[in-house]
Write a protein that holds these residues in place. Sequence first.
Motif, mmCIF file in Angstrom:
data_model
loop_
_atom_site.group_PDB
_atom_site.id
_atom_site.type_symbol
_atom_site.label_atom_id
_atom_site.label_comp_id
_atom_site.label_asym_id
_atom_site.label_seq_id
_atom_site.Cartn_x
_atom_site.Cartn_y
_atom_site.Cartn_z
ATOM 1 N N GLY A 1 38.146 22.706 32.402
ATOM 2 C CA GLY A 1 38.806 22.291 33.633
ATOM 3 C C GLY A 1 40.308 22.385 33.595
ATOM 4 O O GLY A 1 40.988 21.712 34.375
ATOM 5 N N MET A 2 40.850 23.210 32.704
ATOM 6 C CA MET A 2 42.297 23.343 32.546
ATOM 7 C C MET A 2 42.741 24.674 33.137
ATOM 8 O O MET A 2 42.329 25.738 32.643
ATOM 9 C CB MET A 2 42.680 23.280 31.070
ATOM 10 C CG MET A 2 42.219 22.014 30.379
ATOM 11 S SD MET A 2 43.174 20.577 30.880
ATOM 12 C CE MET A 2 44.678 20.899 29.985
ATOM 13 N N PRO A 3 43.573 24.666 34.174
ATOM 14 C CA PRO A 3 43.931 25.926 34.836
ATOM 15 C C PRO A 3 44.689 26.905 33.957
ATOM 16 O O PRO A 3 44.688 28.105 34.236
ATOM 17 C CB PRO A 3 44.794 25.474 36.019
ATOM 18 C CG PRO A 3 45.247 24.097 35.682
ATOM 19 C CD PRO A 3 44.173 23.498 34.842
ATOM 20 N N GLY A 4 45.307 26.435 32.873
ATOM 21 C CA GLY A 4 46.092 27.321 32.026
ATOM 22 C C GLY A 4 45.429 27.692 30.715
ATOM 23 O O GLY A 4 46.061 28.326 29.867
ATOM 24 N N ILE A 5 44.145 27.324 30.521
ATOM 25 C CA ILE A 5 43.458 27.583 29.254
ATOM 26 C C ILE A 5 42.141 28.272 29.538
ATOM 27 O O ILE A 5 41.283 27.739 30.249
ATOM 28 C CB ILE A 5 43.232 26.282 28.461
ATOM 29 C CG1 ILE A 5 44.575 25.634 28.115
ATOM 30 C CG2 ILE A 5 42.421 26.551 27.198
ATOM 31 C CD1 ILE A 5 44.456 24.298 27.420
ATOM 32 N N THR B 1 36.341 13.228 34.726
ATOM 33 C CA THR B 1 35.514 13.871 35.750
ATOM 34 C C THR B 1 34.870 15.140 35.212
ATOM 35 O O THR B 1 33.672 15.392 35.415
ATOM 36 C CB THR B 1 36.368 14.196 36.989
ATOM 37 O OG1 THR B 1 36.942 12.987 37.495
ATOM 38 C CG2 THR B 1 35.521 14.841 38.074
ATOM 39 N N THR B 2 35.657 15.959 34.520
ATOM 40 C CA THR B 2 35.110 17.172 33.925
ATOM 41 C C THR B 2 34.096 16.838 32.842
ATOM 42 O O THR B 2 33.068 17.512 32.708
ATOM 43 C CB THR B 2 36.238 18.038 33.340
ATOM 44 O OG1 THR B 2 37.213 18.292 34.360
ATOM 45 C CG2 THR B 2 35.714 19.354 32.808
ATOM 46 N N LEU C 1 30.105 17.990 32.393
ATOM 47 C CA LEU C 1 29.530 18.581 31.188
ATOM 48 C C LEU C 1 28.253 17.875 30.747
ATOM 49 O O LEU C 1 27.650 18.247 29.738
ATOM 50 C CB LEU C 1 30.550 18.543 30.044
ATOM 51 C CG LEU C 1 31.729 19.505 30.159
ATOM 52 C CD1 LEU C 1 32.843 19.110 29.193
ATOM 53 C CD2 LEU C 1 31.281 20.929 29.895
ATOM 54 N N ARG C 2 27.864 16.822 31.493
ATOM 55 C CA ARG C 2 26.666 16.034 31.203
ATOM 56 C C ARG C 2 26.786 15.271 29.892
ATOM 57 O O ARG C 2 25.803 15.025 29.203
ATOM 58 C CB ARG C 2 25.406 16.931 31.173
ATOM 59 C CG ARG C 2 25.151 17.708 32.455
ATOM 60 C CD ARG C 2 24.880 16.764 33.622
ATOM 61 N NE ARG C 2 24.360 17.488 34.781
ATOM 62 C CZ ARG C 2 25.114 17.963 35.769
ATOM 63 N NH1 ARG C 2 26.427 17.799 35.719
ATOM 64 N NH2 ARG C 2 24.559 18.582 36.791
ATOM 65 N N ARG C 3 28.004 14.897 29.554
ATOM 66 C CA ARG C 3 28.179 14.060 28.372
ATOM 67 C C ARG C 3 27.737 12.634 28.659
ATOM 68 O O ARG C 3 27.813 12.163 29.793
ATOM 69 C CB ARG C 3 29.655 14.027 27.933
ATOM 70 C CG ARG C 3 30.173 15.324 27.379
ATOM 71 C CD ARG C 3 31.612 15.135 26.906
ATOM 72 N NE ARG C 3 31.687 14.171 25.824
ATOM 73 C CZ ARG C 3 32.313 12.996 25.923
ATOM 74 N NH1 ARG C 3 32.896 12.630 27.036
ATOM 75 N NH2 ARG C 3 32.354 12.181 24.893
#
Length: 330
Positions: A47-51, A115-116, A120-122
């Motif tokens: 969920g990281m726009p730069g990674i 939220t992310t 991920l169903r953690r």
Amino acid sequence: MALFSVLDLSPITQGSTAAQSFRNSLDLAQHVERWGFNRYWLAEHHGMPGIASAATAVLIGHVAGGTSTIRVGAGGIMLPNHSPLVIAEQFGTLESLYPGRIDLGLGRAPGSDPTTARALRRNLTSDTDEFPRDVVELADFFSDEPRQSVRAVPGTGLKVPLWILGSSLFGAQLAAALGLPFAFASHFAPQQMMQAIELYRQQFRPSRERAKPYVMLGFNVFAADSDDEAAFRATSWQQAFVNLRSGRPSTLPPPVEGYLDSVGPQQRMLLDSVLSCSAIGAAPAIDAAIRRFIERTGADELMITSQIFDHAARLRSYQIVAETMIAARR
């Protein structure tokens, strides 16, 4: 003298795409392999726009398939996001495809926001003992005669090297108790670095994997042909780090002149803290800073990260490390 390796987040630069990031990662890996770096690690984030390295095992396969000698691995896989069996199968597959070249670093953070993490169903209510149990379970899947009735296919008997990653004392204690090598995230969380190193070395229990402790430390390098250019290139990462800690994660922005003069006192304190494990400058400054850091910490290996906007400039940064520090080892 310490070994030198590469940590890559496969950064997505402003105006670019993940596809281009993957091409850049492979190109960087091919260059640093020729320049003598020891290993090339990719990190799991979501969920990281730069990674772009979210599907870490897939990207490791892409890099390993385009190189021939450098070790390739995860720095790391965030184990709470996955079942140990799935990771054993993924890295058993990688080890089967690229034998003797795959590393598996393990962290207990989700590598994402809450939220992310839920997406991920953690199990967000899991107790703190689950990560050590999962590490032991994963190690058992790679053993010659697993205690579990389920087998990792491929995976059983492959003995993929495991590392414990951490940014606190917890990881140091676990790595010491299990007799595993320890990688500390000093490139972004240096506050407990020295205490964690001391604790790990003092409490280390020899194991079948390692007879003595082994410490790898994250270290930021922004190297260029002049000190001024290096300072300019470093502003991309500085902007991205401030954005992240301000709750506004972004793609990696282009560098800007005078960025440090434009930030407030809180942001400057934040950057000064994280940059305590960094080197910014031309070759002489890089050489001196890395030597001081190794002398202070006794690191066995440095995991160099260089979050630079321009790909050619990023290559040049790693080349300077190779020309100064790696050449000095030979």
